[in-house]
Design a protein around this motif. Structure first.
Motif, mmCIF file in Angstrom:
data_model
loop_
_atom_site.group_PDB
_atom_site.id
_atom_site.type_symbol
_atom_site.label_atom_id
_atom_site.label_comp_id
_atom_site.label_asym_id
_atom_site.label_seq_id
_atom_site.Cartn_x
_atom_site.Cartn_y
_atom_site.Cartn_z
ATOM 1 N N ARG A 263 0.825 -1.205 0.000
ATOM 2 C CA ARG A 263 0.000 0.000 0.000
ATOM 3 C C ARG A 263 0.860 1.256 0.000
ATOM 4 N N SER A 264 0.206 2.347 -0.408
ATOM 5 C CA SER A 264 0.845 3.653 -0.391
ATOM 6 C C SER A 264 0.197 4.482 0.711
ATOM 7 N N TYR A 322 -9.191 4.279 -2.212
ATOM 8 C CA TYR A 322 -8.187 3.471 -1.522
ATOM 9 C C TYR A 322 -8.644 2.020 -1.583
ATOM 10 N N SER A 323 -7.846 1.155 -2.207
ATOM 11 C CA SER A 323 -8.272 -0.230 -2.402
ATOM 12 C C SER A 323 -7.040 -1.127 -2.493
ATOM 13 N N ARG A 330 -2.464 -7.048 8.648
ATOM 14 C CA ARG A 330 -1.268 -6.240 8.426
ATOM 15 C C ARG A 330 -0.158 -6.740 9.356
ATOM 16 N N PRO A 331 1.043 -6.999 8.859
ATOM 17 C CA PRO A 331 2.101 -7.538 9.725
ATOM 18 C C PRO A 331 2.382 -6.682 10.955
ATOM 19 N N GLY A 360 -8.535 -6.661 3.696
ATOM 20 C CA GLY A 360 -8.349 -5.707 2.608
ATOM 21 C C GLY A 360 -8.857 -4.322 2.981
ATOM 22 N N GLU A 361 -9.988 -4.281 3.696
ATOM 23 C CA GLU A 361 -10.530 -3.000 4.146
ATOM 24 C C GLU A 361 -9.595 -2.320 5.139
ATOM 25 N N LEU A 362 -9.059 -3.085 6.086
ATOM 26 C CA LEU A 362 -8.194 -2.506 7.108
ATOM 27 C C LEU A 362 -6.897 -1.982 6.500
ATOM 28 N N ALA A 363 -6.342 -2.721 5.545
ATOM 29 C CA ALA A 363 -5.134 -2.240 4.874
ATOM 30 C C ALA A 363 -5.430 -0.993 4.048
#
Length: 727
Positions: A263-264, A322-323, A330-331, A360-363
């Motif tokens: 992610r960015s 954001y997707s 997330r590590p 995916g939503e949390l990231a």
């Protein structure tokens, strides 16, 4: 250019990512500029259960993440098992620890465990024997030729605030880092160790606390301060690091760790380059920066942009969301995400498919920078149950598209006449984004912007500080331009906060989720954005005096109907202090405007004759922000010889600061000016890069309007309040 040790990893990652008025001098120097001794500590495992206890049963492992290289710090058996043991209070601690052995050796040691019988003690020994201290790959950096008296300080006319700004300016020397190349792990196939740091070739500023590496969107506000501090080489170095990352990965990651490579963050790179060039006139950087800015925006266009057809006009626009392509915890927040999906206290554990969608939503929330907030919850609730309803990937955010609009306009400006074709192309893209924002997100009746929801195919009604992003970047709706009354209405919530609350403007007015991007928390970037949005208004819209509520009304009555989507009684309560701290100020009516003064607000500076409403709000927000930073710093042990005595230990004990010298917090509170924000998935951090950057920017731009604040007394019996100069 990357270090030789990093070449192999970069090659692997490329393959993986290719897949889906005072005197001008001061008599006293308050700045500590010596190079700090960067102590690398190994956090001691502190499980909350006996060492003989076996681990709880685990949910199935998530799918292998194609963007993540390695088997230790990527979602998998090692990472999940160590997190299930909850050896550290902050899960980021473990993934920031390089191994003390080769990856093969560590994996072999782990393979000896039977996961049905492994104990807490077994895992404590494992991490103690196979891992080193977190942050070992970093070292303190020297800021050569550091100027302890930059020119902007001459704008700060109050002696106390001038001295405080000088101290904060000196904090850059404590936050500067280099990569310790001797401690960077070799490639994963044959290396002597494994770690997660992305080694950078140039000096950088870290936010502070647990955020010990370079971060993307934080750096925009850090740079605003660095430019005022005249630390131009560090700004250049920061940009070079980002350009190296674009070269290596095709985009700028969230932060300087490999676990951020899915992610960015909000795309402010072009803004950073533009501001640097404008201030320094160093156009030589553009030879490298312009092609990489193109690559950066192309990444957002190909990875995060979709076509949206308006239900209001039937016109179509290319807009971003954001997707993140991620289906695992997330590590750096593994156990946090894992428990949201699997903790029975949150309801029925999610199915594997549901959990993968949630991850995916949390990231994606982390990519937005707003992690987390009710703004993106389908059904806002307290804690984890609300996060289970996150819907950010089906949201077209105001903030992201405003930033992209500005990036394209600035890039066109940087090209100028040198490449008229490229300039015209970017202006055309910007025009499409602008039209989409005004069509899909602007509510003319409420005088506010709202995110567009793809699930409902309609704009949301949830009010947040994101509403100020479009005007910040120059997208001013016709309705705002039509009258001073409408222009003020757009900012009426800011006026409400200044009058009803003690602190600065919150991100949202929802205070019951416990999430850090909701009330009562306030953040430095949003105070900056609000101030810049006020400055973006044409002068003909800002000459009238600040409106006042009618008889028997509070400043809530000045907010356009429906804008906040909350009644006045639903707004967060403002607690009283001292013996009445368990009570709130009256919720409605003129009595709720507890900070209203003649021509200004408490800790809002001094009014001046003929001051227009926008100037008044800007002065008040600037003063209130400075007050929050200074008073919370003083309440945690900060002092300035001859100007601000240190509080006695009996008072500092109340803030746990007897051995402290003052904290610059990452977030503040709308309710108080002498404390940090709260909530979220980690404890509040001090340091703090963007807080410092915005404070120095405020000092440079509002210095002559800043007035020494009245900090509330920590101990009521010691006095009702303490002046900044006599506390």
């Amino acid at each position: 250019m990357v270090t030789p040790k990093w070449v192999a990893l970069v090659s692997l990652l490329r393959l993986a990512l290719a897949a889906p008025q005072v005197p001008t001098t001061t008599t006293t120097n308050f700045v500590e500029t010596s190079v700090p001794t960067l102590t690398i500590s190994t956090s001691v495992p502190s499980p909350t259960v006996p060492l003989t206890a076996t681990l709880p049963s685990q949910a199935p492992l998530p799918p292998v993440q194609p963007w993540c290289i390695g088997q230790i710090f990527c979602p998998g058996a090692v990472l999940q098992t160590v997190n299930i043991a909850q050896l550290y209070s902050d899960p980021k601690t473990f993934v920031d620890k390089p191994t003390s052995k080769s990856a093969q050796h560590v994996l072999a040691d782990f393979a000896t465990f039977n996961l049905t019988t492994v104990t807490e003690g077994d895992l404590v020994n494992f991490v103690d024997n196979d891992f080193l201290g977190e942050g070992l790959e970093l070292e303190a950096a020297v800021l050569t030729n550091f100027n302890t008296n930059p020119a902007f300080l001459s704008n700060v006319t109050d002696p106390l605030l001038n001295a405080f700004a000088q101290i904060v300016d000196g904090y850059w020397t404590q936050l500067a880092r280099n990569t310790n190349q001797s401690a960077v792990c070799d490639d994963y196939t044959n290396g002597e160790c494994e770690g997660t740091l992305i080694p950078l070739n140039h000096t950088f500023i870290v936010p502070g606390g647990r955020f010990r590496e370079q971060y993307y969107w934080d750096s925009y506000w850090i740079i605003q301060g660095l430019l005022k501090s005249e630390l131009y080489p560090i700004v250049n170095a920061t940009l070079q690091n980002f350009m190296d990352e674009i070269d290596d990965f095709g985009f700028i990651p969230n932060g300087g760790r490999t676990y951020y490579l899915d992610r960015s963050q909000p795309p402010l790179f072009v803004n950073m380059v533009y501001d640097y060039v404008v201030v320094t006139n160093d156009t030589s950087i553009l030879q490298r920066a312009l092609p990489l800015a193109e690559a950066r925006l192309a990444w957002w266009a190909s990875k995060r942009t979709i076509e949206v057809t308006s239900p209001y006009t039937n016109r179509s626009y290319m807009l971003a969301c954001y997707s993140v392509n991620n289906s695992a915890p997330r590590p750096e927040s593994y156990i946090t995400d894992y428990l949201i999906a699997n903790d029975p206290a949150n309801g029925t554990p999610l199915t594997q498919q549901e959990a993968e969608a949630l991850y995916g939503e949390l990231a994606s929330a982390a990519e937005s920078g707003w992690d987390f907030t009710a703004r993106f919850e389908m059904f806002p609730q307290f804690g984890d149950p609300g996060l289970r309803t996150y819907n950010i990937r089906n949201t077209i955010p105001i903030c992201l598209n405003s930033i992209l609009y500005k990036a394209h306009t600035l890039l066109a400006d940087l090209y100028g006449d040198s490449n008229s074709t490229a300039s015209a192309a970017h202006l055309q893209i910007a025009a499409n984004i602008r039209a989409g924002i005004l069509d899909l997100m602007w509510d003319a009746s409420k005088l506010a912007f709202y995110d567009f929801n793809l699930t409902s195919n309609a704009r949301n009604s949830f009010f947040s500080a994101a509403t100020y992003y479009p005007v910040w970047v120059g997208i001013i709706p016709d309705e705002v331009l039509s009258s001073q009354s409408n222009a003020f209405g757009y900012f009426a919530a800011v006026n409400l906060v200044m009058n009803k609350y003690n602190g600065t403007v919150p991100t949202t007015f929802v205070d019951w989720t416990g999430q850090q991007w909701d009330a009562p928390n306030t953040w430095a970037p949003h105070q900056y954005i609000i101030l810049e949005a006020l400055n973006a208004l044409p002068p003909n819209l800002t000459t009238n005096a600040l409106p006042t509520p009618g008889f028997g009304q509070s400043t809530y009555a000045l907010v356009p109907s429906g804008q906040l989507n909350l009644t006045e009684s639903q707004l967060p309560g403002q607690p009283l202090r001292g013996a009445q701290a368990s009570q709130n100020v009256t919720a409605t009516g003129p009595g709720s405007d507890i900070n209203t003064l003649n021509g200004t607000v408490v800790n809002g500076g001094n009014s001046s004759f003929g001051e227009g409403w926008a100037t008044t709000l800007g002065r008040e927000v600037a003063n209130r922000y400075f007050t929050s930073a200074l008073c919370s710093w003083h309440a945690t042990g900060g002092s300035i010889p001859g100007l601000l005595p240190r509080l006695p230990n009996s008072e500092l004990n109340l803030t746990g600061s007897v051995n402290n010298t003052g904290n610059m917090y990452e977030k503040f509170s709308m309710l108080n000016v002498d404390s940090s924000g709260s909530g979220g998935e980690y404890t509040v951090q001090a340091g703090f890069g963007w807080t410092n950057g915005v404070l120095l920017w405020v000092a440079a731009n509002y210095g002559q309007l800043l007035v020494a604040p009245v900090c509330p007394a920590l101990v009521p019996s010691a006095g009702s309040a303490s002046s900044g100069a006599a506390a």
